[in-house]
Design a protein around this motif. Structure first.
Motif, PDB file in Angstrom:
ATOM      1  N   VAL A  57      68.651  94.853  54.374  1.00 28.28           N
ATOM      2  CA  VAL A  57      67.347  95.142  54.962  1.00 28.28           C
ATOM      3  C   VAL A  57      67.497  96.512  55.608  1.00 28.28           C
ATOM      4  N   ASP A  58      66.857  97.521  55.052  1.00 26.99           N
ATOM      5  CA  ASP A  58      67.031  98.885  55.552  1.00 26.99           C
ATOM      6  C   ASP A  58      65.754  99.674  55.356  1.00 26.99           C
ATOM      7  N   PRO A  59      65.131 100.127  56.408  1.00 24.03           N
ATOM      8  CA  PRO A  59      65.519  99.887  57.799  1.00 24.03           C
ATOM      9  C   PRO A  59      65.006  98.537  58.270  1.00 24.03           C
ATOM     10  N   GLY A  60      65.716  97.932  59.190  1.00 24.77           N
ATOM     11  CA  GLY A  60      65.259  96.675  59.772  1.00 24.77           C
ATOM     12  C   GLY A  60      64.128  96.933  60.751  1.00 24.77           C
ATOM     13  N   THR A  61      63.249  95.982  60.909  1.00 23.59           N
ATOM     14  CA  THR A  61      62.167  96.086  61.877  1.00 23.59           C
ATOM     15  C   THR A  61      62.645  95.441  63.163  1.00 23.59           C
ATOM     16  N   ASP A  62      62.589  96.163  64.272  1.00 26.58           N
ATOM     17  CA  ASP A  62      63.160  95.693  65.540  1.00 26.58           C
ATOM     18  C   ASP A  62      62.647  94.337  65.994  1.00 26.58           C
ATOM     19  N   GLU A  63      61.391  94.062  65.793  1.00 27.91           N
ATOM     20  CA  GLU A  63      60.814  92.833  66.325  1.00 27.91           C
ATOM     21  C   GLU A  63      60.635  91.738  65.278  1.00 27.91           C
ATOM     22  N   ALA A  64      61.200  91.909  64.098  1.00 28.31           N
ATOM     23  CA  ALA A  64      61.009  90.925  63.035  1.00 28.31           C
ATOM     24  C   ALA A  64      62.337  90.315  62.604  1.00 28.31           C
ATOM     25  N   ASP A  65      62.273  89.079  62.146  1.00 26.16           N
ATOM     26  CA  ASP A  65      63.416  88.425  61.518  1.00 26.16           C
ATOM     27  C   ASP A  65      63.170  88.545  60.018  1.00 26.16           C
ATOM     28  N   GLU A  66      64.015  89.295  59.331  1.00 26.23           N
ATOM     29  CA  GLU A  66      63.835  89.594  57.913  1.00 26.23           C
ATOM     30  C   GLU A  66      65.108  89.246  57.160  1.00 26.23           C
ATOM     31  N   ALA A  67      64.967  88.967  55.874  1.00 29.11           N
ATOM     32  CA  ALA A  67      66.147  88.661  55.070  1.00 29.11           C
ATOM     33  C   ALA A  67      65.930  89.084  53.626  1.00 29.11           C
ATOM     34  N   ILE A  68      67.035  89.414  52.972  1.00 25.67           N
ATOM     35  CA  ILE A  68      67.077  89.604  51.524  1.00 25.67           C
ATOM     36  C   ILE A  68      67.800  88.380  50.979  1.00 25.67           C
ATOM     37  N   LEU A  69      67.142  87.663  50.074  1.00 23.85           N
ATOM     38  CA  LEU A  69      67.721  86.457  49.487  1.00 23.85           C
ATOM     39  C   LEU A  69      68.034  86.698  48.015  1.00 23.85           C
ATOM     40  N   LEU A  70      69.034  86.012  47.505  1.00 21.71           N
ATOM     41  CA  LEU A  70      69.368  86.034  46.084  1.00 21.71           C
ATOM     42  C   LEU A  70      69.280  84.621  45.544  1.00 21.71           C
ATOM     43  N   GLY A  71      68.857  84.507  44.297  1.00 24.93           N
ATOM     44  CA  GLY A  71      68.791  83.199  43.668  1.00 24.93           C
ATOM     45  C   GLY A  71      68.626  83.344  42.168  1.00 24.93           C
ATOM     46  N   VAL A  72      68.400  82.229  41.520  1.00 25.81           N
ATOM     47  CA  VAL A  72      68.178  82.195  40.072  1.00 25.81           C
ATOM     48  C   VAL A  72      66.708  81.860  39.836  1.00 25.81           C
ATOM     49  N   PHE A  73      66.054  82.662  38.976  1.00 24.62           N
ATOM     50  CA  PHE A  73      64.653  82.424  38.632  1.00 24.62           C
ATOM     51  C   PHE A  73      64.597  81.290  37.619  1.00 24.62           C
TER      52      PHE A  73
END
Length: 94
Positions: A59-75
């Motif tokens: 996550v770049d740049p991260g947002t200071d007031e948010a909880d963010e994530a990059i997830l990986l999976g199989v479609f």
């Protein structure tokens, strides 16, 4: 307040089959990435879906007031399954 794990909360979530960056079709069985944010009213919310080639490492740049994530999976059947967290940016503490 404790928030649910984004990978567990979004395992099996429905998603589109077109990469939001390169517009390439994501095929059944392909690895894919997803950007998600947490909202108090709605929980974890998918915002972007990427093919594995376009998925960022962090996550770049991260947002200071948010909880963010990059997830990986199989479609699989228009869902992201076997989801893991690639990166997470938590809100800044005061």
């Amino acid at each position: 307040m404790s928030r649910p794990d984004p990978a567990a909360a979004l395992n099996g979530v429905g998603t589109g089959h077109i990469c939001d960056q390169c517009n390439r079709r994501i095929q059944h069985g392909d690895k894919a990435g997803m950007y998600v944010t947490y909202y108090d009213a709605g929980g974890w919310t998918p915002r972007r879906t990427w093919c594995i080639d376009c998925c960022p490492d962090e996550v770049d740049p991260g947002t200071d007031e948010a909880d963010e994530a990059i997830l990986l999976g199989v479609f699989f059947a228009h869902r992201l399954v076997s989801v893991t967290i690639r990166d997470r940016s938590r809100p800044a503490t005061q």
